[in-house]
Design an enzyme around this catalytic site. Structure first.
Site, PDB file in Angstrom:
ATOM      1  CD  GLU A 170      -3.044  -1.187   2.221  1.00 58.37           C
ATOM      2  OE1 GLU A 170      -2.907  -0.248   2.976  1.00 58.37           O
ATOM      3  OE2 GLU A 170      -4.168  -1.732   2.001  1.00 58.37           O
ATOM      4  CD  GLU A 384      -3.331  -6.123   4.028  1.00 59.17           C
ATOM      5  OE1 GLU A 384      -4.464  -5.416   4.600  1.00 59.17           O
ATOM      6  OE2 GLU A 384      -2.196  -5.859   3.801  1.00 59.17           O
TER       7      GLU A 384
HETATM    8  C1  BG6 Z   1      -4.102  -2.302   5.432  1.00 60.75           C
HETATM    9  C2  BG6 Z   1      -3.056  -2.605   5.728  1.00 60.75           C
HETATM   10  O1  BG6 Z   1      -4.218  -0.723   4.934  1.00 60.75           O
HETATM   11  O2  BG6 Z   1      -5.207  -2.418   6.246  1.00 60.75           O
HETATM   12  C3  BG6 Z   1      -2.904  -3.508   6.964  1.00 60.75           C
HETATM   13  O3  BG6 Z   1      -1.959  -3.312   4.880  1.00 60.75           O
HETATM   14  C4  BG6 Z   1      -3.994  -3.194   7.866  1.00 60.75           C
HETATM   15  O4  BG6 Z   1      -1.732  -3.527   7.580  1.00 60.75           O
HETATM   16  C5  BG6 Z   1      -5.294  -3.072   7.184  1.00 60.75           C
HETATM   17  O5  BG6 Z   1      -3.855  -3.712   9.247  1.00 60.75           O
HETATM   18  C6  BG6 Z   1      -6.482  -2.905   8.152  1.00 60.75           C
HETATM   19  O6  BG6 Z   1      -6.231  -1.769   8.877  1.00 60.75           O
HETATM   20  P1  BG6 Z   1      -6.508  -1.076  10.184  1.00 60.75           P
HETATM   21  O7  BG6 Z   1      -6.438   0.280  10.166  1.00 60.75           O
HETATM   22  O8  BG6 Z   1      -7.959  -1.488  10.353  1.00 60.75           O
HETATM   23  O9  BG6 Z   1      -5.716  -1.933  11.150  1.00 60.75           O
END
Ligand code: BG6
Length: 483
Positions: A170, A384
């Site tokens: 990201e 993800e």
């Molecule tokens: C993505 C990242 O932005 O979202 C992760 O790659 C992150 O590392 C995930 O944990 C969820 O975001 P958050 O802010 O809910 O932890």
């Protein structure tokens, strides 16, 4: 496009789950690890929820065998994790800390022993602090040199063991939150600096992609991008244009460089006129044009809705406030900012939100897959996708039906996208175990495996399978046939 019958997932589809070093490992000062920018940033009051940090995290560093045994039980085909750079190069460059490598040697061997394909992220935001202090981090090309050297050492060591490599996680998020909105390290507020630092990361990315193919032509390498499609608030042509602008600003600015080898022309022209364009050397153009990723990694949580910004008029809909807990579809309310001329964000009346206010939009996932594939024509790995929620442990169980519903609805849309013709080769749910949310602590849980800890205390760190664990296990066993 309506399909009476959906295509099946291809054989060998990479069903997986993902994590990042800082969010799970702990052992922040063990075995010669140097500090990263996050080790410092998270401890400054006000930067993270209750000053939560990754000192212990979920102690994966000491419990990885137990975690991998659970992955094996679940039937995971792949596990995406990141390497903490400052374990390998405590000073960011120079001397290698071989002890740091030992952890990843064991982790990778354990995965392979259990039939799980390791998918390695080279950079998930934890820049060695020394590089920030010495060179000013990503504002210096020396930081790109140090990254490429680190990547060379790691990719050489794991030849014959690792096939899938992710360069940067990201880039859009760590650049915007780090250099412009001061919510991540290095905590800056400068659009120009973001654009310059971002260009240097692009250089590091392109050099690493080329290097990977030199080290081993069979390597598969690509970036992981936080992708969300932009919707026009209405069919008012001005709003449609605003959505095009938002896509250029939030997505194409990065993705075009990765996959087409140059910046999107219209947005670059706007930045040049505003005196905000990156400093592009002649050799950079050649480099970017000749680095070809093998796949594109998509992190999908949600997209956003936008409308034309008629500064002088009353807003047509309640404007979505930038909230530092939501890194996607970023924009600011400041009329002087470049994107204010391009679009303004709006609330989508059709979508529900999570407990943290993130839109839940499974159809947006199909749209995202279609858009990315249409524009770049490269295989996609979903690196993800998942739901952050408050989970409750009751009598040793976590009944996370809402997570199952979330993931199932997204998998169905992904299956539709495959049926549409999109080449998706893998899907990594976020996340395998619960872990540290960068800004929101330990109660925002994403995992299939509950970890007995919270923001106040490390408690037992016991691993407890949630209902979603059994559900995903079945999905994998059936290769998604009965979704
Ligand atoms: C993505 C990242 O932005 O979202 C992760 O790659 C992150 O590392 C995930 O944990 C969820 O975001 P958050 O802010 O809910 O932890």
């Amino acid at each position: 496009m309506y399909h009476k019958i959906l295509d099946q997932f291809p054989p060998g589809f990479l069903w997986g789950a993902a994590s990042a070093a800082y969010q799970i490992e702990g052992a922040a000062q063990e075995d010669g690890k140097g500090p990263s920018v996050w080790d410092v940033f998270s401890k400054i009051e006000g930067n993270t929820f209750m000053a939560t940090n990754g000192d212990v995290a979920v102690d994966h560093y000491h419990r990885f065998k137990e975690d991998i045994a659970l992955m094996k039980e679940m039937g995971l085909k792949t596990y995406r994790f990141s390497i903490a750079r400052s374990r390998i190069f405590p000073q960011g460059e120079g001397e290698i800390n071989w002890q740091g490598f030992m952890f990843y040697d064991q982790l990778i061997d354990e995965l392979l022993k259990n039939g799980i394909e390791p998918m390695v992220t080279l950079y998930h935001w934890d820049l060695p602090l020394a590089l920030e202090e010495k060179y000013g981090g990503w504002l210096s090309r020396k930081t790109a040199d140090a990254f490429v050297e680190y990547a060379r050492v790691v990719m050489t060591r794991y030849r014959h063991k690792v096939k899938y490599w992710i360069t940067f996680n990201e880039q859009n998020v760590f650049m915007q939150l780090g250099y412009r909105l001061a919510a991540h390290p290095p905590g800056k507020r400068s659009f120009k600096e973001m654009i310059e630092a971002n260009h240097i990361v692009n250089i590091a990315n392109a050099r690493t992609v080329r290097l990977a193919h030199q080290i081993d032509p069979s390597y598969k390498i690509g970036p992981s991008f936080g992708y969300g499609p932009s919707y026009p608030f209405s069919c008012d042509p001005d709003n449609v244009l605003a959505a095009m602008n938002a896509d250029a600003f939030n997505n194409d600015w990065w993705m075009d460089v990765y996959a087409r080898g140059h910046y999107p022309k219209v947005l670059l022209y706007q930045l040049e006129k505003a005196g905000l364009a990156p400093t592009i050397l002649e050799e950079d153009r050649e480099l970017l044009a000749n680095a070809h990723p093998d796949f594109l990694g998509m992190n999908y949580y949600h997209g956003g809705t936008v409308q034309v910004n008629r500064f002088e008029q009353k807003r047509k809909s309640e404007s979505k406030q930038f909230d530092k807990t939501d890194p996607y579809q970023m924009s600011t309310a400041n009329a002087d900012d470049l994107e204010a001329k391009l679009f303004e964000t709006a609330k989508n009346p059709y979508l529900k939100t999570t407990q943290w206010g993130w839109e839940i939009d499974p159809v947006g996932f199909r749209i995202a897959l279609r858009k990315m594939y249409d524009r770049y024509e490269l295989p996609i790995i979903v690196t993800e996708n998942g739901l952050g929620a408050y989970d409750t442990l009751e009598k040793g169980k976590v009944h996370d039906t809402y997570r199952i519903e979330y993931l199932q609805s997204h998998l169905i849309e992904m299956k539709k996208a495959i049926t549409d013709g999109v080449d998706v080769i893998g899907y990594c749910a976020w996340s395998f175990t619960d872990l540290l949310s960068w800004l929101n602590g330990y109660k925002k849980r994403y995992g299939f495996v509950y970890i007995d800890r919270d923001d106040e205390s490390e408690r037992t760190l016991e691993r407890i399978k949630k209902d979603s664990f059994e559900w995903y296990k079945t999905v994998i066993a059936e290769n998604g046939r009965n979704l």
